[in-house]
Design an enzyme around this catalytic site. Sequence first.
Site: not given
Length: 552
Positions: A47, A75, A160, A192, A361, A364-365
Amino acid sequence: MAEKLKIISLGGLNEVGKNLTVYEYGADILVIDCGLGFPDDEMYGVDIVIPDFTYLVKFKERIRGIVLTHGHEDHIGALPYLMRDINAPIYATPLTAGLVKIKLHEHGLAEKVELNVKKAGESFKLGCFKVELIHTNHSIPDAVSLAVKTPVGMIIHTGDFKIDTTPISGGMIDLARIGELGKRGVLALLSDSTNIEKQGYSMSESHVGVRLDELFRGCTQRILVTTFASNVHRVQQVIDCAVKYGRKVAITGRSMENAVRVSTELGCVNIPDGVLVEVNQIKNLPADQIVIVTTGSQGEPMSALHRMAFSGHRQVEIKAGDRVIISASAVPGNEKTVSRVIDELFRRGAEVIYDKITDLHVSGHAYQEELKMIFALVKPKFFMPVHGEQRHLNMHAKLAKQMGLAQKNVVIADIGQVVELSNRAISKNGSVPSGRVLVDGTGVGDVGSVVLRDRKHLAKDGMLVVIVNLSAEDGSLVAGPDIITRGFIYVKESEELMRELKNMVTATLERCGRENITDWAALKGAIKSDLSDYLYKKTKRNPMILPVISEI
């Protein structure tokens, strides 16, 4: 001899996910983040993947606190598994703390764990460490970088981040504070590396809002939007579009419902009164007055969008003419599952708009120029790239050298390696127990390499069980052999092969009898060896063979 600061990554290096960094000085340990990873294609039945906590559990009395940079699963997702074995305070910003609280409650740990809520700009002491939270931009609100003041010097741990000059809420990353710390002197930067391969600057989150507005404007169809549950900025923009064009909003999917509820309570998402409706109410509304926000952007089999597409959702089923907006990019490894859902949506007559067609999209980095800007502001003496695979870490190290840092002042570490830092030098020195622990259902760590190897073997070639009953008096064959197969061949279509296999088992037992082999382990080994050789020559397959011997 002066004490050195130790930096140990138990996750997040040479991989994207399960981020966990340990700072250790003398008798004090500071833990930054505690994330999970997702299984790859070879991890059948697994999982999630979490870091190996052996080192932290061994020295749990020395852990002064766990500081979280933001609320993404990679995180915070492994926290409940760590908190079963240790008792250390957790420090997080409001939204991150809200998401952690839900997670701890699900695992029955909410009452046991001390959870401290801190805001960007605040500082606090943990043993010999002083931690300051610095506001940053990311694809989730309340993300922070950390300025960690240690006895050997200041460390900047970016977490991040990106530089977004027009964020949806919370304001731009606090570059002024980062620059101020840089002027005072920063010993080391841990930054990051996720988007180091991408040139230029990342696009602002507000760019997606412009495209969403275009897709809502004049649309008479029912609209469904899926995105990462944690991307509440994206959800806010969907809600803004819904309000602008007179639509009600229904939220479905447990993680999305939790994220929206917590974000709304904390003021991270603003939903005007009367806009939200229950999912079971949408059947009473015209198509052009509803938008459904759902989980499932990664094609997860149990997600709400997947269930809608494959007629498994109780309240919603995809209809011909629906406009489905997938406002996320596929995480590496999820491309097949996402494609499968998109194909099914098309098959049902839906209009599907996804990242291959238009910009729905943004990452976020930080891209290369943003990474350079942070480096220029911080002006670190030493540099350690984190949060990336090997190519990312190497490219980021190369960028640091281009920015003027000497080769000896840059370290690319691996999971478990101890990086020692003084105000004069940085070096690798030894290692601690590390790796990945697999979680399968309620089992934590009971699926190891041997079990995975067996699962892979079973998935590839199937299995064959040989059952024989031997006489307790003389060891002769009393009944059988019976042969049961699973995932190998369909017995009714291979009766001749099955007869040959039974005859071979009988012959093997007779040979062992003549050679006075009576030990069951030796008998099983002989059966496995003879059948395996024969089956490979005959079928070019290598099924798992399990002999079962009973004595009568």
